[in-house]
Design an enzyme around this catalytic site. Structure first.
Site, PDB file in Angstrom:
ATOM      1  N   GLN A  74     -90.472  71.641 -16.009  1.00  0.00           N
ATOM      2  CA  GLN A  74     -90.795  72.133 -17.359  1.00  0.00           C
ATOM      3  C   GLN A  74     -89.618  72.898 -17.977  1.00  0.00           C
ATOM      4  OE1 GLN A  74     -93.180  71.492 -19.452  1.00  0.00           O
ATOM      5  NE2 GLN A  74     -94.169  70.099 -18.018  1.00  0.00           N
ATOM      6  N   SER A  75     -88.410  72.510 -17.653  1.00  0.00           N
ATOM      7  CA  SER A  75     -87.234  73.185 -18.184  1.00  0.00           C
ATOM      8  C   SER A  75     -87.103  72.998 -19.695  1.00  0.00           C
ATOM      9  CB  SER A  75     -85.986  72.621 -17.494  1.00  0.00           C
ATOM     10  OG  SER A  75     -84.815  73.028 -18.179  1.00  0.00           O
ATOM     11  N   ASN A  76     -87.062  74.113 -20.420  1.00  0.00           N
ATOM     12  CA  ASN A  76     -86.798  74.051 -21.863  1.00  0.00           C
ATOM     13  C   ASN A  76     -85.357  73.644 -22.127  1.00  0.00           C
ATOM     14  OD1 ASN A  76     -89.427  75.123 -22.819  1.00  0.00           O
ATOM     15  ND2 ASN A  76     -88.756  76.973 -21.727  1.00  0.00           N
ATOM     16  N   ALA A  78     -83.559  71.608 -20.275  1.00  0.00           N
ATOM     17  CA  ALA A  78     -83.441  70.153 -20.100  1.00  0.00           C
ATOM     18  C   ALA A  78     -83.940  69.433 -21.360  1.00  0.00           C
ATOM     19  CB  ALA A  78     -84.227  69.707 -18.867  1.00  0.00           C
TER      20      ALA A  78
END
Ligand SMILES: *Cc1c(COP(=O)(O)O)cnc(C)c1O
Length: 324
Positions: A74-76, A78
């Site tokens: 859930q990397s913002n 990325a």
């Protein structure tokens, strides 16, 4: 720095008063301001845009045609790297911790929409994630591509420059600012603010992404700061990590609800929820006092709320039933 940033976001971001939230936190109504870095524009917005302007600017200067970066599912960062690639016509490969299939919601759904390719690294530590990214870059190069590796969270001396600019905006927008409160993940955001405003003016609330977050902030801030930056001089709270990075802590859940119900402001479960919980704790223990001007940096992360099952369950619990 030799490179120049590539424009990606919408700046300066606004600063808004939050009188009802201030009062609920034990401050005076006029004390609290929200720096809306969730409104940076591109790709749903968030703090990573300011850093990407610098890191992607450097990648373009090197002639890259593919962006590679790493992160949690859930990397913002990325997601916004994927959006930046789409905007600039660059390919994007995201090297993510874990395995496919668990969930395709939240940021992962947007990664797909932006056309990024995913490389799942398995349950690895930071070194393992970096190794997987190096391997992806080697394979891209072998295939004739020109990859540029954007560091974890976009954080480094280069990316932190984006937050020097944010600090300069705050200097103009909020005279007599005493404390800026910000989530501390990979460290670049706090580092830039520290370089611009001084270590004594920035309170970082650690989310548990790094084993030694203060060391990262010093490493990224020192080359950009006019004054000496030491780990001892930093204001870092580590009381909001709870059971770890991706978990929803009780105080973060309450902070989400408080911001939503006092100001109609949506926070995320991993970063900004913890940061507001840390601000609340700082008021309670006297580190932040009524009558002082405090800025809460809203760093974004809304898609992560929709990728977090516990946060959604908590949000739904709060819905009352009308009538009978
Ligand atoms: C990444 C992130 C942060 C933390 O920023 P760092 O520069 O990694 O410390 C804070 N809030 C949100 C929403 C983020 O995505």
């Amino acid at each position: 720095m030799s490179h120049s940033p590539v424009p990606l976001g919408t700046f300066p971001t606004p600063v808004e008063p939050a009188p009802r939230l201030a009062a609920a936190l034990g401050l005076e109504p006029g004390d609290l301001w929200i720096k809306r870095d969730d409104l940076t524009g591109l790709g749903g917005g968030g703090n990573k845009i300011r850093k990407l302007e610098w890191t992607v600017g450097a990648a373009l200067a090197e002639g890259a045609d593919t962006l590679v970066t790493t992160g949690a599912p859930q990397s913002n960062h990325a997601r916004l790297t994927a959006a930046a690639g789409a905007r600039l016509g660059l390919d994007v490969v995201l090297v993510l911790r874990g395995a496919p299939g668990a969930s395709r919601s939240g940021n992962l759904a947007l990664d797909g929409l932006f056309g990024a390719r995913l490389a799942w690294a398995g349950e690895v530590d930071r070194a393992g994630l970096d190794a997987a990214a190096a391997e992806v870059c080697a394979r891209l190069r072998a295939g004739g591509a020109r990859p540029a590796l954007i560091p974890f969270g976009g954080s480094g001396v280069l990316g932190a420059q984006g937050y020097v600019r944010c600090g300069e905006e705050l200097d103009e927008q909020v005279p007599q600012l005493r404390t800026v409160v910000v989530a501390l993940g990979s460290g670049g955001t706090m580092a830039g603010l520290v370089a611009a405003l001084g270590a004594g003016s920035v309170l970082g609330v650690d989310v548990g992404a790094l084993t030694d977050p203060a060391a990262a902030v010093v490493e990224f801030a020192a080359p950009l700061a006019t004054q000496e930056v030491t780990a001892k001089g930093l204001r870092v709270r580590r009381d909001q990590v709870g059971a770890g990075y991706a978990t929803l802590t009780g105080p973060a859940a309450q902070a989400l609800r408080l911001a939503a119900r006092t100001e109609g402001l949506v926070l995320d479960p991993v970063y900004t929820g913890r940061a507001l919980a840390g601000l609340h704790a700082a008021v309670q223990d006297g580190d932040i006092r009524p009558g002082e001007k405090t800025v809460f940096v809203h760093t974004g992360g809304l898609p992560g709320l929709f990728g977090h099952a516990d946060a959604i369950a908590f949000a739904e619990e709060g819905a009352g039933t009308f009538g009978g």
